[in-house]
Scaffold this motif. Structure first.
Motif, mmCIF file in Angstrom:
data_model
loop_
_atom_site.group_PDB
_atom_site.id
_atom_site.type_symbol
_atom_site.label_atom_id
_atom_site.label_comp_id
_atom_site.label_asym_id
_atom_site.label_seq_id
_atom_site.Cartn_x
_atom_site.Cartn_y
_atom_site.Cartn_z
ATOM 1 N N LYS A 99 0.822 -1.211 0.000
ATOM 2 C CA LYS A 99 0.000 0.000 0.000
ATOM 3 C C LYS A 99 0.856 1.261 0.000
ATOM 4 O O LYS A 99 0.339 2.367 0.153
ATOM 5 C CB LYS A 99 -0.892 0.026 1.245
ATOM 6 C CG LYS A 99 -1.811 -1.156 1.383
ATOM 7 C CD LYS A 99 -2.967 -1.053 0.409
ATOM 8 C CE LYS A 99 -3.980 -2.169 0.696
ATOM 9 N NZ LYS A 99 -5.084 -2.137 -0.280
ATOM 10 N N ALA A 100 2.148 1.121 -0.123
ATOM 11 C CA ALA A 100 3.028 2.294 -0.103
ATOM 12 C C ALA A 100 2.768 3.169 -1.323
ATOM 13 O O ALA A 100 2.303 2.698 -2.363
ATOM 14 C CB ALA A 100 4.489 1.851 -0.086
ATOM 15 N N ALA A 101 3.078 4.443 -1.194
ATOM 16 C CA ALA A 101 3.042 5.332 -2.351
ATOM 17 C C ALA A 101 4.361 5.174 -3.092
ATOM 18 O O ALA A 101 5.421 5.117 -2.469
ATOM 19 C CB ALA A 101 2.857 6.772 -1.893
ATOM 20 N N PRO A 132 15.754 26.029 0.534
ATOM 21 C CA PRO A 132 14.292 26.127 0.666
ATOM 22 C C PRO A 132 13.667 26.773 -0.567
ATOM 23 O O PRO A 132 14.186 27.764 -1.082
ATOM 24 C CB PRO A 132 14.106 27.004 1.908
ATOM 25 C CG PRO A 132 15.348 26.805 2.696
ATOM 26 C CD PRO A 132 16.449 26.619 1.675
ATOM 27 N N TYR A 191 13.078 22.741 -5.632
ATOM 28 C CA TYR A 191 12.870 21.301 -5.520
ATOM 29 C C TYR A 191 13.235 20.612 -6.819
ATOM 30 O O TYR A 191 12.971 21.132 -7.906
ATOM 31 C CB TYR A 191 11.403 20.995 -5.181
ATOM 32 C CG TYR A 191 10.943 21.713 -3.950
ATOM 33 C CD1 TYR A 191 11.356 21.294 -2.692
ATOM 34 C CD2 TYR A 191 10.119 22.835 -4.029
ATOM 35 C CE1 TYR A 191 10.962 21.966 -1.546
ATOM 36 C CE2 TYR A 191 9.715 23.513 -2.894
ATOM 37 C CZ TYR A 191 10.145 23.072 -1.667
ATOM 38 O OH TYR A 191 9.760 23.741 -0.534
ATOM 39 N N PRO A 228 3.000 3.364 3.899
ATOM 40 C CA PRO A 228 1.611 3.823 3.991
ATOM 41 C C PRO A 228 1.218 4.359 5.344
ATOM 42 O O PRO A 228 0.180 4.998 5.489
ATOM 43 C CB PRO A 228 0.797 2.566 3.652
ATOM 44 C CG PRO A 228 1.693 1.429 3.971
ATOM 45 C CD PRO A 228 3.083 1.919 3.667
ATOM 46 N N TRP A 229 2.010 4.090 6.369
ATOM 47 C CA TRP A 229 1.649 4.604 7.695
ATOM 48 C C TRP A 229 2.415 5.894 8.001
ATOM 49 O O TRP A 229 1.847 6.962 8.024
ATOM 50 C CB TRP A 229 1.944 3.570 8.792
ATOM 51 C CG TRP A 229 1.074 2.358 8.730
ATOM 52 C CD1 TRP A 229 0.066 2.106 7.823
ATOM 53 C CD2 TRP A 229 1.115 1.228 9.600
ATOM 54 N NE1 TRP A 229 -0.500 0.886 8.085
ATOM 55 C CE2 TRP A 229 0.116 0.326 9.170
ATOM 56 C CE3 TRP A 229 1.910 0.897 10.698
ATOM 57 C CZ2 TRP A 229 -0.109 -0.894 9.817
ATOM 58 C CZ3 TRP A 229 1.684 -0.308 11.335
ATOM 59 C CH2 TRP A 229 0.674 -1.194 10.902
ATOM 60 N N HIS A 230 3.690 5.794 8.280
ATOM 61 C CA HIS A 230 4.415 6.951 8.804
ATOM 62 C C HIS A 230 5.240 7.689 7.775
ATOM 63 O O HIS A 230 5.971 8.611 8.111
ATOM 64 C CB HIS A 230 5.311 6.510 9.963
ATOM 65 C CG HIS A 230 4.561 5.835 11.062
ATOM 66 N ND1 HIS A 230 4.416 4.464 11.124
ATOM 67 C CD2 HIS A 230 3.871 6.324 12.106
ATOM 68 C CE1 HIS A 230 3.680 4.142 12.183
ATOM 69 N NE2 HIS A 230 3.338 5.258 12.790
ATOM 70 N N ARG A 258 -3.898 6.481 7.103
ATOM 71 C CA ARG A 258 -3.076 5.401 6.583
ATOM 72 C C ARG A 258 -3.542 5.088 5.165
ATOM 73 O O ARG A 258 -4.741 5.013 4.909
ATOM 74 C CB ARG A 258 -3.301 4.142 7.436
ATOM 75 C CG ARG A 258 -2.519 4.059 8.679
ATOM 76 C CD ARG A 258 -2.988 2.948 9.597
ATOM 77 N NE ARG A 258 -3.150 1.645 8.960
ATOM 78 C CZ ARG A 258 -3.328 0.500 9.640
ATOM 79 N NH1 ARG A 258 -3.359 0.531 10.963
ATOM 80 N NH2 ARG A 258 -3.478 -0.637 9.022
ATOM 81 N N ARG A 259 -2.602 4.841 4.279
ATOM 82 C CA ARG A 259 -2.992 4.549 2.901
ATOM 83 C C ARG A 259 -3.693 3.200 2.767
ATOM 84 O O ARG A 259 -4.374 2.947 1.787
ATOM 85 C CB ARG A 259 -1.762 4.572 1.987
ATOM 86 C CG ARG A 259 -1.220 5.976 1.739
ATOM 87 C CD ARG A 259 0.078 5.903 0.951
ATOM 88 N NE ARG A 259 -0.075 5.163 -0.285
ATOM 89 C CZ ARG A 259 -0.426 5.698 -1.450
ATOM 90 N NH1 ARG A 259 -0.651 6.985 -1.536
ATOM 91 N NH2 ARG A 259 -0.534 4.950 -2.521
ATOM 92 N N TRP A 265 -2.481 8.472 9.759
ATOM 93 C CA TRP A 265 -1.186 8.137 9.183
ATOM 94 C C TRP A 265 -0.124 7.874 10.236
ATOM 95 O O TRP A 265 0.839 7.145 9.979
ATOM 96 C CB TRP A 265 -0.696 9.218 8.215
ATOM 97 C CG TRP A 265 -0.217 10.471 8.906
ATOM 98 C CD1 TRP A 265 -0.938 11.599 9.126
ATOM 99 C CD2 TRP A 265 1.075 10.704 9.483
ATOM 100 N NE1 TRP A 265 -0.186 12.513 9.816
ATOM 101 C CE2 TRP A 265 1.053 11.997 10.048
ATOM 102 C CE3 TRP A 265 2.244 9.948 9.579
ATOM 103 C CZ2 TRP A 265 2.153 12.553 10.695
ATOM 104 C CZ3 TRP A 265 3.343 10.505 10.234
ATOM 105 C CH2 TRP A 265 3.289 11.790 10.781
#
Lengths: 137, 370
Positions: A52-54, A64, A67, A79-81, B75-76, B338
């Motif tokens: 599920k990761a991007a 700054p 980019y 996908p979580w942190h 969360r994805r 997330w």
């Protein structure tokens, strides 16, 4: 190390992935920019499923407000942190020496070549006219 | 008071090695759509929402001032296969979270509709009432593990008290939630009637950090980046802890239980040390305080664990937990957001079985009387 046939190349579209179980491990195979990468389907931080990761670009900045994007789609963002990893070798972007995802060698081979070798076909019969993704575990 | 841990730690005391039924003090359910509320929201306010919408203390409508890491800060992998936003499908929440993590009780924390930021206090109260009814109908009554809170906005104290009375009669709610960012610091006396009623009813006061109160989220102004803003949750909650303690809330309401949710706990030791130090020097400014600030913190306040601080060395986290107090910490996951913490892997430090039991279950069971 055994070689496992995990998919036909058409089964994993560009930008997509497939999760396979090999020797008791969940492994996720990504298809990015014409290449395939296989990684343990588990973030080393808290265990999030990387399927599920991007799939994001490497983003760098000399200062700054400026980019630069490169290697579009080759970085995994958990996908979580949001921990980022290099899909090519599983190294984390923020602490490459200490934190990495286990990665596995991947090859793409034609069915006619596979007919000869002692490969393990997990789920489907091999046709000589197709190409297959092979993961080595 | 926290216990003294007096035996050496063993390296093999890995948190993932044991399995406990857990109490998760921060689970976020979401409305599938605003229409879910219609059966609980009078026509007058349904129409009001359509014609005028929200009137918030935040600078932008229908969004937050910064993009926040991932859509709906989720969360994805938490988007239900049936559609709708993360947290809106009970069956999926059961399958993804409650069942596999063996959650014995999950405390619902609703953030929809900017529930605490409504400037039109009557609209805010109507939404809070509807959300309170919706929590029972859509969640608690369908899965008895899930516990609801009475959400009120403390800037309309009379409206808040009326809603507390209504819900208390129903008898199913386990705490009273107020805004983390009200119009004034939380210790101000205008809010005390709510605290008085919470103490009488023996319902903990829940304060879930986050959102916008109309003031810049940091003392230094508006941040440029989400990572900078997210950092400010700790500052905000430290300021609210100081306000509640120093303005005299626990002194006036000694049996009031206050739970800070989603503020983490790494900031607590220095905040408490500083308060004590200043109290010793400036005691005459606040003669209404009879005890050291740290004593109030250790008796009246609890802190949920997420987002957990992750020092490089496990022993530093261990020391931090001891400074805060093993009995002050309540496990929370923040599912499905997330920065979710997985109870099997988030505590990367040695804990004894007894300590784990406290943090993951017993402390919360005592505070909420499960």
């Amino acid at each position: 190390m055994a070689r496992h046939i995990v998919a036909t190349i058409s089964e994993i579209p560009p930008g997509g992935n497939k999760v396979v179980e090999i020797a008791g491990r969940d492994i996720v195979v990504f298809h990015v920019n014409g290449e395939f990468f296989a990684l343990l389907n588990r973030c080393p931080h808290e265990g999030a499923p990387l399927e599920k990761a991007a799939c994001v670009a490497r983003l760098t900045s000399p200062e700054p407000g400026v980019y630069e994007r490169s290697r579009v789609g080759e970085m995994l963002r958990c996908p979580w942190h949001g921990w980022e990893f290099d899909m090519r070798n599983g190294q984390s972007w923020f602490d490459p020496k200490r934190v990495k995802i286990r990665s596995y060698p991947v090859a793409v081979e034609r069915g006619e070549e596979l007919q000869k070798g002692p490969y393990v076909a997990e789920t489907f019969p091999v046709h000589v006219e197709d190409s297959y993704v092979i993961v080595e575990v | 008071m926290s216990e003294v841990i007096d035996r050496p730690l063993r390296d093999d005391e890995k948190p993932a090695a044991s399995k406990l039924r857990i109490v998760d003090c921060d689970v976020h359910p979401s409305l599938h759509s605003v229409e879910d509320l219609n059966e609980f929201l009078p026509k007058r306010w349904q129409q009001h929402l359509k014609e005028y919408g929200s009137h918030l203390r935040t600078p932008y409508l229908f969004t937050t001032p910064y993009p926040r890491s991932s859509p709906l800060i989720a969360r994805r992998d938490a988007w239900p296969p049936t559609g709708g936003p993360p947290g809106s499908d009970l069956a999926f929440m059961q399958k993804q979270h409650l069942d596999p993590l063996d959650v014995e009780f999950g405390i619902l924390q609703v953030l929809d509709l900017f529930i605490f930021s409504q400037q039109n206090l009557e609209l805010g109260a109507a939404i809070q009432r509807a959300i309170n009814d919706w929590q029972l109908a859509f969640w608690s009554h369908r899965d008895p593990r899930l516990k609801a809170s009475i959400l009120v906005g403390q800037d309309g104290v009379d409206l808040a008290i009326a809603e507390i009375e209504r819900c208390a009669k129903i008898g199913e709610y386990i705490q009273i939630n107020v805004s983390p960012r009200a119009n004034e610091p939380l210790g101000r006396r205008r809010y005390w009637p709510i605290y008085a009623r919470a103490q009488e009813l023996d319902l903990p006061l829940g304060i879930h950090v986050g959102g916008y109160g109309g003031h810049a989220p940091t003392g230094g102004g508006w941040p440029s980046y989400y990572v900078e803003e997210h950092q400010s949750n700790a500052h905000t909650i430290a300021a609210q802890l100081a306000s509640l303690v120093i303005e005299g809330v626990p002194e006036r309401f000694p049996k009031l239980k206050i739970v800070f949710i989603e503020g983490g706990f790494g900031w607590i030791p220095s905040a408490v040390w500083r308060m004590d130090q200043h109290f010793e020097r400036f005691r005459s400014e606040v003669p209404h305080l009879k005890r050291k600030p740290s004593e109030y913190v250790r008796e009246n306040f609890w802190f949920t664990t997420q987002p957990i601080d992750e020092p490089d060395e496990a022993r530093h986290l261990r020391a931090l937990i001891e400074w805060v107090g093993i009995d002050r910490l309540l496990f929370s996951s923040d599912y499905p957001h997330w920065d979710f913490d997985d109870p099997r892997f988030a505590f990367k430090t040695p804990l004894t079985e007894a300590e784990r039991k406290k943090i993951f279950s017993a402390n919360a069971r005592a505070v909420y009387k499960f």
